[in-house]
Design a protein around this motif. Structure first.
Motif, mmCIF file in Angstrom:
data_model
loop_
_atom_site.group_PDB
_atom_site.id
_atom_site.type_symbol
_atom_site.label_atom_id
_atom_site.label_comp_id
_atom_site.label_asym_id
_atom_site.label_seq_id
_atom_site.Cartn_x
_atom_site.Cartn_y
_atom_site.Cartn_z
ATOM 1 N N LYS A 91 -11.293 -17.663 -12.870
ATOM 2 C CA LYS A 91 -11.461 -17.076 -13.077
ATOM 3 C C LYS A 91 -10.158 -17.018 -13.937
ATOM 4 N N THR A 92 -9.660 -18.054 -14.330
ATOM 5 C CA THR A 92 -7.998 -18.472 -15.155
ATOM 6 C C THR A 92 -8.390 -20.104 -15.531
ATOM 7 N N GLU A 93 -8.404 -19.633 -16.617
ATOM 8 C CA GLU A 93 -8.066 -21.449 -17.408
ATOM 9 C C GLU A 93 -6.574 -21.704 -17.229
ATOM 10 N N ASN A 94 -7.467 -23.161 -16.649
ATOM 11 C CA ASN A 94 -6.518 -24.115 -17.231
ATOM 12 C C ASN A 94 -6.210 -24.598 -17.776
ATOM 13 N N VAL A 95 -4.403 -24.583 -17.987
ATOM 14 C CA VAL A 95 -4.162 -25.257 -19.599
ATOM 15 C C VAL A 95 -3.590 -26.397 -18.988
ATOM 16 N N ILE A 116 -4.095 -17.622 -17.989
ATOM 17 C CA ILE A 116 -4.069 -18.561 -17.189
ATOM 18 C C ILE A 116 -3.564 -18.662 -16.594
ATOM 19 N N ARG A 117 -3.462 -20.488 -15.915
ATOM 20 C CA ARG A 117 -2.999 -20.707 -14.826
ATOM 21 C C ARG A 117 -2.682 -22.546 -15.253
ATOM 22 N N GLY A 118 -1.293 -23.147 -14.735
ATOM 23 C CA GLY A 118 -0.693 -24.173 -15.129
ATOM 24 C C GLY A 118 0.374 -24.636 -14.551
ATOM 25 N N VAL A 119 0.849 -25.729 -14.907
ATOM 26 C CA VAL A 119 1.727 -26.105 -14.410
ATOM 27 C C VAL A 119 3.689 -26.334 -15.337
ATOM 28 N N THR A 120 3.966 -25.498 -14.518
ATOM 29 C CA THR A 120 5.331 -25.858 -15.267
ATOM 30 C C THR A 120 6.579 -25.735 -13.845
ATOM 31 N N THR A 121 7.705 -26.112 -14.746
ATOM 32 C CA THR A 121 8.764 -26.184 -14.101
ATOM 33 C C THR A 121 9.730 -24.728 -13.161
ATOM 34 N N PRO A 122 10.663 -24.862 -12.423
ATOM 35 C CA PRO A 122 11.353 -23.748 -11.649
ATOM 36 C C PRO A 122 12.093 -23.605 -12.914
ATOM 37 N N GLU A 123 13.136 -24.078 -13.990
ATOM 38 C CA GLU A 123 13.863 -23.761 -14.850
ATOM 39 C C GLU A 123 12.259 -23.035 -16.218
ATOM 40 N N GLU A 124 11.506 -23.520 -16.136
ATOM 41 C CA GLU A 124 11.117 -22.574 -17.691
ATOM 42 C C GLU A 124 10.253 -21.493 -17.151
#
Length: 149
Positions: A91-95, A116-124
């Motif tokens: 149910k989410t878009e992978n960005v 949406i879903r994706g990847v980010t750093t803990p700092e971001e």
């Protein structure tokens, strides 16, 4: 074909199918055996009862020894968690790596609102939260990132 009962360092229990015990040991030493729930490569073999199929020689069904199982509550919780993750992915878009950028665009009405879903750093992630952008870090097991074969 050997079917082995395995568990990871987080006590997730699962089955592994290998051509031989030696093949299992080889894959384990190369960190190729991973937990389907948490992707941990710290995996150990659980004791299991041997399965003897004597029916081919006698014409009768041999009784099978009971197999060790995870506590029903833990297995049910694990199944619910995997179901939730699959539903969330569906149910989410992978960005991907553009997660922080796209989350900001949505927050500031520069892009259409959507999940949406994706990847980010803990700092971001921390920076997004400080800006008032609601995000929820959620580790997804590697087994759910790719389609099933």
């Amino acid at each position: 074909m050997k079917v082995l009962d395995l568990k990871c360092s987080h006590e997730h229990r699962f089955e592994g199918w290998f051509a031989s015990t030696e093949e299992f040991e080889s894959q384990l030493s190369r960190k190729l055996v991973a937990c389907p729930v948490c992707s941990s490569t710290e995996v150990s073999r659980m004791p299991s009862a041997p399965r003897l199929n004597l029916s081919s020689t006698r014409g009768e069904t041999a009784p099978q020894a009971p197999q060790p199982q995870a506590a029903p509550e833990a297995a049910a919780l694990q199944a619910r968690a995997l179901h939730f993750m699959r539903e969330l992915i569906a149910k989410t878009e992978n960005v991907g790596e553009r997660f922080a950028e796209e989350a900001r665009r949505i927050h500031y009405n520069e892009a259409p609102a959507r999940s949406i879903r994706g990847v980010t750093t803990p700092e971001e992630t921390h920076a997004l939260l400080e800006e008032g952008i609601d995000v929820m870090p959620l580790p997804v097991p590697d087994a759910l990132k790719e389609p099933l074969q």
